[in-house]
Write a protein that holds these residues in place. Structure first.
Motif, mmCIF file in Angstrom:
data_model
loop_
_atom_site.group_PDB
_atom_site.id
_atom_site.type_symbol
_atom_site.label_atom_id
_atom_site.label_comp_id
_atom_site.label_asym_id
_atom_site.label_seq_id
_atom_site.Cartn_x
_atom_site.Cartn_y
_atom_site.Cartn_z
ATOM 1 N N ASN A 107 45.452 45.034 37.185
ATOM 2 C CA ASN A 107 45.566 43.781 36.434
ATOM 3 C C ASN A 107 44.965 44.022 35.050
ATOM 4 O OD1 ASN A 107 45.373 41.251 35.302
ATOM 5 N ND2 ASN A 107 44.542 40.256 37.117
ATOM 6 N N HIS A 126 51.297 44.804 35.218
ATOM 7 C CA HIS A 126 50.491 45.585 36.165
ATOM 8 C C HIS A 126 50.335 47.045 35.763
ATOM 9 C CE1 HIS A 126 54.413 47.010 37.598
ATOM 10 N NE2 HIS A 126 54.779 45.751 37.611
ATOM 11 N N GLN A 208 51.197 39.741 38.925
ATOM 12 C CA GLN A 208 50.224 39.960 37.863
ATOM 13 C C GLN A 208 48.896 40.478 38.404
ATOM 14 O OE1 GLN A 208 50.086 36.192 35.822
ATOM 15 N NE2 GLN A 208 52.254 36.280 35.299
ATOM 16 N N VAL A 209 48.873 40.840 39.683
ATOM 17 C CA VAL A 209 47.678 41.395 40.326
ATOM 18 C C VAL A 209 48.098 42.614 41.137
ATOM 19 C CG1 VAL A 209 46.484 39.179 40.422
ATOM 20 C CG2 VAL A 209 47.932 39.877 42.345
#
Length: 359
Positions: A107, A126, A208-209
């Motif tokens: 992230n 990412h 997004q992680v």
């Protein structure tokens, strides 16, 4: 009449070209332009992957060397994929040299480094890129760390298979929650053909992680293991996060073979459990040791491999919900459950969708 035949011939040729294109797309999947995959080198006991890059050793602990991004004959980057919230990258060069590296499955908004690094850029939600300038025989180590949220959560997914529309909506929900990371415990795809992995890979690219995965029985169908390995790395691994230890197992063969987890993986698992004592332990797997449902039909699939109708039967059983989905060998199931009890494992996750705090 000649015109009609000509049109017909052109139509047949067009269908042939279209079919060839569809077949090529179905059987071939390139991660991105210029990507050259490298054979997997990963030691599950140390979580280290290394690569000899033109006489210079690049290693990552808590990740693996995935491949190269070749922009031109004289310009290339090494692509590493993180398998941990705290990967450590080491460089050992025999000459003065500047290295271009990409690190994916992080992230960018939450990553911290032990030392400043040059030209740190965000490639996508990412992936980051950076350069490292080395002096000859002066090794350099960079530690990465995921900044903890005030209330860090982990979201676990599983059995998403072909539901890409719904799965895409789930990804949007995950991004709004902003967990520390996401775990997918298998059956990423319905079958292991490259095109199915391409669709899954494109869908999770919105995350997004970080995403940590393990194999399900559907993922290894149609010779899917090589594609999974190229994209997501080793079949089993582990990492620490805060006061928690996460173990990712490969039980994917448990649906079709008598033994779900091979002896060498059990040896690693017990050694890893011993090192993790004192932490809250989470084990992520796909095939459960026992099926909690009552009145399930026996899974006769392992015996059916002696017949010539293997794939047809597999397709039939894959869509049957009342078949026993657990380990075929009940002695192995007891061995696995005893191991979890012996080492005080907090949670074992199979086929799930849930969220929990890791504080």
């Amino acid at each position: 009449m000649r015109k009609k035949w000509l049109v017909l011939i052109m139509l047949v040729i067009g269908l042939g070209v279209t079919s060839a294109f569809i077949l090529h797309s179905y059987k071939n999947f390139k991660v991105q332009q210029g990507f050259v995959p490298l054979p997997l080198s990963f030691d599950p006991y140390t979580s280290v992957s290394s690569y000899d890059w033109n006489g210079n050793i690049v290693s990552i602990q808590g990740g693996f060397v995935k491949g190269k991004i070749v922009d031109s004959p004289s310009q290339e980057s090494l692509l590493l994929r993180s398998l941990s919230p705290t990967p450590i990258i080491s460089f050992n060069s025999g000459t003065d040299k500047s290295y271009s590296v990409r690190l994916e499955n992080v992230n960018p908004a939450m990553i911290k480094t032990s030392d400043p690094i040059g030209n740190l850029k965000t490639i996508d939600p990412h992936t980051i890129s950076f350069t490292v300038d080395l002096k000859a025989n002066q090794p350099k180590t960079i530690k990465f760390e995921l900044s903890a949220n005030e209330n860090p959560e982990v979201i676990m997914l599983g059995d998403n298979r072909n539901g890409y529309g719904t799965f895409s909506e789930i990804i949007d929900q995950v991004n709004s929650i902003k967990p520390a990371f996401v775990v997918d415990n298998g059956d990423l795809v319905y079958g292991g053909e490259p095109n199915r992995y391409r669709l899954f890979y494109e869908t999770v690219s919105k995350l997004q992680v970080p995403l940590y995965t393990t194999l399900g029985n559907h993922d290894i169908r149609e010779n899917g293991l090589p594609t999974y390995t190229e994209l997501f790395g080793p079949a089993y691994y582990s990492f620490d996060y805060l006061q928690n230890h996460f173990i990712f197992l490969d039980s994917s063969r448990g649906w079709t073979e008598k033994t779900a987890i091979p002896p060498e993986q059990y040896r690693w698992l017990e050694a890893d459990l011993q090192k993790a004592q004192g932490k809250r332990i989470f084990v992520v797997s796909h095939i459960p040791p026992t099926d909690p449902r009552s009145n399930v039909a026996p899974n006769t699939y392992p015996e059916s491999q002696k017949t010539s109708t293997l794939q047809n039967l597999m397709n039939k059983l894959s869509g049957t919900s009342d078949i026993d989905h657990a380990f075929n060998d009940k002695a192995e199931a007891q061995k696995f459950e005893d191991l979890m009890t012996q080492y005080k494992v907090d949670t074992v996750s199979y086929h799930t969708f849930t969220a929990f705090s890791v504080l």
